[in-house]
Scaffold this active site. Structure first.
Site, PDB file in Angstrom:
ATOM      1  N   GLN A  12       0.835  -1.226   0.000  1.00 56.21           N
ATOM      2  CA  GLN A  12       0.000   0.000   0.000  1.00 56.21           C
ATOM      3  C   GLN A  12       0.860   1.262   0.000  1.00 56.21           C
ATOM      4  OE1 GLN A  12      -3.579   1.358   2.760  1.00 56.21           O
ATOM      5  NE2 GLN A  12      -1.664   1.772   3.830  1.00 56.21           N
ATOM      6  N   ASP A  63      14.903  -9.931  -1.697  1.00 59.25           N
ATOM      7  CA  ASP A  63      14.120 -10.384  -0.546  1.00 59.25           C
ATOM      8  C   ASP A  63      14.871  -9.997   0.730  1.00 59.25           C
ATOM      9  OD1 ASP A  63      11.787 -12.770  -0.160  1.00 59.25           O
ATOM     10  OD2 ASP A  63      13.082 -12.374   1.560  1.00 59.25           O
ATOM     11  N   SER A 130       6.253   1.465  13.816  1.00 54.91           N
ATOM     12  CA  SER A 130       4.800   1.317  13.927  1.00 54.91           C
ATOM     13  C   SER A 130       4.279   1.655  15.328  1.00 54.91           C
ATOM     14  CB  SER A 130       4.442  -0.132  13.619  1.00 54.91           C
ATOM     15  OG  SER A 130       3.122  -0.411  13.999  1.00 54.91           O
ATOM     16  N   GLU A 132       2.174   0.016  16.670  1.00 54.78           N
ATOM     17  CA  GLU A 132       2.009  -1.294  17.315  1.00 54.78           C
ATOM     18  C   GLU A 132       3.094  -1.499  18.389  1.00 54.78           C
ATOM     19  OE1 GLU A 132      -0.571  -3.319  16.784  1.00 54.78           O
ATOM     20  OE2 GLU A 132       0.147  -5.125  17.766  1.00 54.78           O
ATOM     21  N   TYR A 153       4.858  -9.274  15.778  1.00 54.81           N
ATOM     22  CA  TYR A 153       5.076  -8.171  14.829  1.00 54.81           C
ATOM     23  C   TYR A 153       5.583  -6.932  15.569  1.00 54.81           C
ATOM     24  CZ  TYR A 153       3.871  -4.162  11.877  1.00 54.81           C
ATOM     25  OH  TYR A 153       3.898  -2.969  11.183  1.00 54.81           O
ATOM     26  N   ARG A 188      -5.396  -0.707   0.634  1.00 53.72           N
ATOM     27  CA  ARG A 188      -5.070  -1.487   1.820  1.00 53.72           C
ATOM     28  C   ARG A 188      -5.291  -2.972   1.530  1.00 53.72           C
ATOM     29  NH1 ARG A 188      -2.246  -1.924   6.487  1.00 53.72           N
ATOM     30  NH2 ARG A 188      -3.315  -0.982   8.268  1.00 53.72           N
ATOM     31  N   GLU A 190      -6.629  -6.638   1.731  1.00 53.69           N
ATOM     32  CA  GLU A 190      -8.041  -6.991   1.970  1.00 53.69           C
ATOM     33  C   GLU A 190      -8.303  -7.576   3.347  1.00 53.69           C
ATOM     34  OE1 GLU A 190      -6.444  -7.552  -0.842  1.00 53.69           O
ATOM     35  OE2 GLU A 190      -7.738  -7.165  -2.569  1.00 53.69           O
TER      36      GLU A 190
HETATM   37  P1  NAP Z   1       1.903  -3.973   3.027  1.00 57.03           P
HETATM   38  O1  NAP Z   1       0.846  -3.437   2.126  1.00 57.03           O
HETATM   39  O2  NAP Z   1       1.673  -5.236   3.768  1.00 57.03           O
HETATM   40  O3  NAP Z   1       3.250  -4.127   2.139  1.00 57.03           O
HETATM   41  C1  NAP Z   1       4.346  -4.863   2.605  1.00 57.03           C
HETATM   42  C2  NAP Z   1       5.395  -4.921   1.508  1.00 57.03           C
HETATM   43  O4  NAP Z   1       6.519  -5.679   1.974  1.00 57.03           O
HETATM   44  C3  NAP Z   1       4.924  -5.606   0.212  1.00 57.03           C
HETATM   45  O5  NAP Z   1       5.488  -4.925  -0.873  1.00 57.03           O
HETATM   46  C4  NAP Z   1       5.526  -6.993   0.348  1.00 57.03           C
HETATM   47  O6  NAP Z   1       5.725  -7.652  -0.881  1.00 57.03           O
HETATM   48  C5  NAP Z   1       6.859  -6.637   0.980  1.00 57.03           C
HETATM   49  N1  NAP Z   1       7.525  -7.775   1.619  1.00 57.03           N
HETATM   50  C6  NAP Z   1       7.045  -8.588   2.584  1.00 57.03           C
HETATM   51  N2  NAP Z   1       7.955  -9.512   2.923  1.00 57.03           N
HETATM   52  C7  NAP Z   1       9.056  -9.285   2.150  1.00 57.03           C
HETATM   53  C8  NAP Z   1      10.316  -9.900   2.027  1.00 57.03           C
HETATM   54  N3  NAP Z   1      10.639 -10.974   2.757  1.00 57.03           N
HETATM   55  N4  NAP Z   1      11.195  -9.397   1.144  1.00 57.03           N
HETATM   56  C9  NAP Z   1      10.869  -8.323   0.368  1.00 57.03           C
HETATM   57  N5  NAP Z   1       9.675  -7.699   0.443  1.00 57.03           N
HETATM   58  C10 NAP Z   1       8.785  -8.173   1.317  1.00 57.03           C
HETATM   59  O7  NAP Z   1       2.312  -2.869   4.115  1.00 57.03           O
HETATM   60  P2  NAP Z   1       1.974  -1.288   4.152  1.00 57.03           P
HETATM   61  O8  NAP Z   1       0.655  -1.112   4.800  1.00 57.03           O
HETATM   62  O9  NAP Z   1       2.266  -0.698   2.844  1.00 57.03           O
HETATM   63  O10 NAP Z   1       3.048  -0.795   5.223  1.00 57.03           O
HETATM   64  C11 NAP Z   1       4.373  -0.439   4.832  1.00 57.03           C
HETATM   65  C12 NAP Z   1       5.308  -0.590   6.026  1.00 57.03           C
HETATM   66  O11 NAP Z   1       4.866   0.263   7.089  1.00 57.03           O
HETATM   67  C13 NAP Z   1       5.362  -2.000   6.634  1.00 57.03           C
HETATM   68  O12 NAP Z   1       6.669  -2.187   7.121  1.00 57.03           O
HETATM   69  C14 NAP Z   1       4.395  -1.931   7.796  1.00 57.03           C
HETATM   70  O13 NAP Z   1       4.738  -2.895   8.772  1.00 57.03           O
HETATM   71  C15 NAP Z   1       4.629  -0.500   8.265  1.00 57.03           C
HETATM   72  N6  NAP Z   1       3.489   0.149   8.919  1.00 57.03           N
HETATM   73  C16 NAP Z   1       2.265   0.165   8.320  1.00 57.03           C
HETATM   74  C17 NAP Z   1       1.214   0.825   8.925  1.00 57.03           C
HETATM   75  C18 NAP Z   1      -0.139   0.875   8.282  1.00 57.03           C
HETATM   76  O14 NAP Z   1      -1.101   1.244   8.987  1.00 57.03           O
HETATM   77  N7  NAP Z   1      -0.273   0.593   6.995  1.00 57.03           N
HETATM   78  C19 NAP Z   1       1.424   1.496  10.155  1.00 57.03           C
HETATM   79  C20 NAP Z   1       2.695   1.484  10.718  1.00 57.03           C
HETATM   80  C21 NAP Z   1       3.741   0.812  10.091  1.00 57.03           C
HETATM   81  P3  NAP Z   1       4.534  -8.509  -1.575  1.00 57.03           P
HETATM   82  O15 NAP Z   1       3.652  -7.508  -2.278  1.00 57.03           O
HETATM   83  O16 NAP Z   1       5.279  -9.401  -2.488  1.00 57.03           O
HETATM   84  O17 NAP Z   1       3.802  -9.226  -0.478  1.00 57.03           O
HETATM   85  O1  G4F Z   2      -6.620  -3.850  10.691  1.00 61.77           O
HETATM   86  P1  G4F Z   2      -5.825  -4.567  11.699  1.00 61.77           P
HETATM   87  O2  G4F Z   2      -5.410  -5.955  11.355  1.00 61.77           O
HETATM   88  O3  G4F Z   2      -4.594  -3.633  12.031  1.00 61.77           O
HETATM   89  P2  G4F Z   2      -3.574  -3.567  13.268  1.00 61.77           P
HETATM   90  O4  G4F Z   2      -3.505  -4.845  14.003  1.00 61.77           O
HETATM   91  O5  G4F Z   2      -3.910  -2.346  14.053  1.00 61.77           O
HETATM   92  O6  G4F Z   2      -2.173  -3.388  12.506  1.00 61.77           O
HETATM   93  C1  G4F Z   2      -2.014  -2.445  11.452  1.00 61.77           C
HETATM   94  O7  G4F Z   2      -1.627  -1.212  12.007  1.00 61.77           O
HETATM   95  C2  G4F Z   2      -0.325  -1.203  12.627  1.00 61.77           C
HETATM   96  C3  G4F Z   2      -0.089   0.217  13.165  1.00 61.77           C
HETATM   97  O8  G4F Z   2      -0.577   0.310  14.468  1.00 61.77           O
HETATM   98  C4  G4F Z   2       0.705  -1.569  11.585  1.00 61.77           C
HETATM   99  F1  G4F Z   2       1.957  -1.509  12.107  1.00 61.77           F
HETATM  100  C5  G4F Z   2       0.418  -2.980  11.069  1.00 61.77           C
HETATM  101  O9  G4F Z   2       1.366  -3.307  10.053  1.00 61.77           O
HETATM  102  C6  G4F Z   2      -0.980  -2.993  10.463  1.00 61.77           C
HETATM  103  O10 G4F Z   2      -0.960  -2.178   9.317  1.00 61.77           O
HETATM  104  O11 G4F Z   2      -6.651  -4.648  13.073  1.00 61.77           O
HETATM  105  C7  G4F Z   2      -7.158  -3.482  13.708  1.00 61.77           C
HETATM  106  C8  G4F Z   2      -8.042  -3.895  14.879  1.00 61.77           C
HETATM  107  C9  G4F Z   2      -7.395  -4.891  15.836  1.00 61.77           C
HETATM  108  O12 G4F Z   2      -7.655  -4.497  17.148  1.00 61.77           O
HETATM  109  C10 G4F Z   2      -8.110  -6.206  15.554  1.00 61.77           C
HETATM  110  O13 G4F Z   2      -8.210  -7.075  16.678  1.00 61.77           O
HETATM  111  O14 G4F Z   2      -9.205  -4.563  14.358  1.00 61.77           O
HETATM  112  C11 G4F Z   2      -9.486  -5.698  15.140  1.00 61.77           C
HETATM  113  N1  G4F Z   2     -10.267  -6.638  14.344  1.00 61.77           N
HETATM  114  C12 G4F Z   2     -11.542  -7.053  14.631  1.00 61.77           C
HETATM  115  N2  G4F Z   2     -11.950  -7.931  13.713  1.00 61.77           N
HETATM  116  C13 G4F Z   2      -9.866  -7.260  13.221  1.00 61.77           C
HETATM  117  C14 G4F Z   2     -10.932  -8.070  12.811  1.00 61.77           C
HETATM  118  N3  G4F Z   2      -8.723  -7.190  12.503  1.00 61.77           N
HETATM  119  C15 G4F Z   2      -8.630  -7.925  11.357  1.00 61.77           C
HETATM  120  N4  G4F Z   2      -7.496  -7.837  10.618  1.00 61.77           N
HETATM  121  N5  G4F Z   2      -9.641  -8.745  10.933  1.00 61.77           N
HETATM  122  C16 G4F Z   2     -10.825  -8.855  11.639  1.00 61.77           C
HETATM  123  O15 G4F Z   2     -11.728  -9.597  11.243  1.00 61.77           O
END
Ligand code: NAP
Ligand code: G4F
Length: 327
Positions: A12, A63, A130, A132, A153, A188, A190
């Site tokens: 994303q 990777d 994060s 988290e 994580y 995002r 799915e």
């Molecule tokens: P995402 O959609 O899950 O994307 C993760 C990316 O990492 C994808 O391009 C995936 O490749 C790649 N990847 C996973 N394992 C790998 C490996 N072993 N080697 C090389 N590439 C690999 O995550 P995002 O939401 O864009 O988030 C970006 C970063 O910010 C992540 O580090 C996440 O933990 C962090 N973060 C996200 C949030 C959030 O709310 N979105 C908040 C805080 C921190 P594929 O497409 O091949 O799977």
């Molecule tokens: O959407 P989530 O899976 O996101 P979560 O766990 O907050 O993590 C995301 O945000 C982090 C930043 O704080 C990133 F670092 C991380 O990579 C990721 O992007 O879940 C959000 C909340 C949780 O409390 C979970 O227990 O939603 C609750 N939830 C309830 N039902 C669910 C569901 N989560 C998921 N994924 N699926 C459910 O059916």
């Protein structure tokens, strides 16, 4: 022309960041994983033919578990800026695959930092840290809040956070930790809760599905809009020195409220369509994340614009469009 290397370009954030950097005139190099099916859907619209002389988006296989490849990539690209976004990023999955999550999300960061040090380039490094990592520490959370991760994580991200800080302090690397609170978009994955619910609301409203199964509806999250957050990442690397910054909206929304925002937007009664599945509960939950992004506003001029209810509407509208309804 500045040159950036993005790990996780197919994710994303990687896709929005690529758009932003190409728009700013950068040459962008992205690391993609070899997969038996295409995993480049989010950057398809940005793809450039390698035969074009003016190519500014270049993709490389690599990777996070392959240290020597990371070294050759850094040596070959010699980027001015590195955005390290790749990770196993799903919290629930990290309980099933703690070792893999530690290897990619945690050690992968050490491998990349070490590759930069070994090659000896002068670059600026962004670490995707994060909220988290705050885990059980109550909100509001800022750059000075103590960490208490509640998942493999979160623990792996905390290791990455401290490694980035250590390379800043030990080796003088311009390293930044962006401590980002949840940020969402129509791109995002799915299985994250916001997209799952937005998608279900649209499909249920169109009679394509009847129910969506969810876990904990009481969790509180601070949901912002991903394109705004990648702008924040870029601003962090333009600062005078490497530092750590929180990006967040500062608002609290429960999963239940998010469900209501999505279902009300399609005039459906969510209580008739949402069912509980304990399989979506986590062994340890993060109850509440609400960020204080005042440092980013003060020092980078960054402030979240899109608030959760509006974001829910953007995401539901995108899902409706996907099933052929325009609004
Ligand atoms: P995402 O959609 O899950 O994307 C993760 C990316 O990492 C994808 O391009 C995936 O490749 C790649 N990847 C996973 N394992 C790998 C490996 N072993 N080697 C090389 N590439 C690999 O995550 P995002 O939401 O864009 O988030 C970006 C970063 O910010 C992540 O580090 C996440 O933990 C962090 N973060 C996200 C949030 C959030 O709310 N979105 C908040 C805080 C921190 P594929 O497409 O091949 O799977
Ligand atoms: O959407 P989530 O899976 O996101 P979560 O766990 O907050 O993590 C995301 O945000 C982090 C930043 O704080 C990133 F670092 C991380 O990579 C990721 O992007 O879940 C959000 C909340 C949780 O409390 C979970 O227990 O939603 C609750 N939830 C309830 N039902 C669910 C569901 N989560 C998921 N994924 N699926 C459910 O059916």
């Amino acid at each position: 022309m500045k040159r950036a290397l993005i790990t996780g370009i197919t994710g994303q954030d990687g896709s929005y960041l690529t758009e932003l950097l190409l728009g700013k005139g950068y040459e962008v190099h992205g690391v993609i994983r070899r997969s038996s099916t295409f995993n480049t859907g989010r950057i398809e619209h940005l793809y450039q033919d390698p035969h074009e002389p003016e190519q500014r988006l270049v993709l490389h296989y690599g990777d996070l578990t392959d240290s020597s490849r990371l070294v050759t990539l850094i040596e070959k690209v010699r980027p001015d800026e590195v955005y390290h976004l790749a990770a196993q990023s799903h919290v629930r999955v990290s309980f099933d695959e703690p070792e893999f999550t530690g290897n990619t999300t945690g050690l992968g960061t050490a491998r990349l930092l070490e590759a930069i040090r070994m090659v000896g380039i002068d670059t600026r490094y962004y670490q995707a840290s994060s909220s988290e990592m705050f885990g059980a520490t109550p909100p509001p959370q800022s750059e000075v809040t103590p960490f208490y991760p509640r998942s493999p994580y979160g623990a792996a991200k905390l290791y990455g956070y401290w490694m980035a800080r250590n390379y800043r302090e030990a080796h003088g690397l311009f390293a930044v930790n962006g401590i980002l609170f949840n940020h969402e978009s129509p791109r995002r994955g799915e299985t994250f809760v916001t997209r799952k619910i937005a998608r279900a609301a649209a499909r249920i409203a169109q009679g394509k599905e009847d129910f969506v199964y969810l876990g904990n509806l009481d969790a509180v999250r601070d949901w912002g809009f991903a394109p705004e957050y990648v702008e924040g990442m870029w601003r962090m690397l333009q600062a005078d020195a490497g530092d750590d910054y929180v990006l967040a909206t500062g608002t609290a929304t429960t999963v239940r409220e998010w469900v209501r925002y999505c279902f009300e937007h399609v005039n459906a009664d969510w209580e008739k369509h949402v069912r509980f599945d304990e399989g979506y509960l986590r062994p340890t939950e993060v109850d509440a994340l609400i960020g204080d992004a005042s440092k980013a506003e003060r020092e980078l001029g960054w402030k979240a614009q899109t608030m959760p209810e509006q974001l829910a509407h953007i995401m539901v509208d995108a899902e409706l469009q996907d099933v052929g309804v325009s609004r």
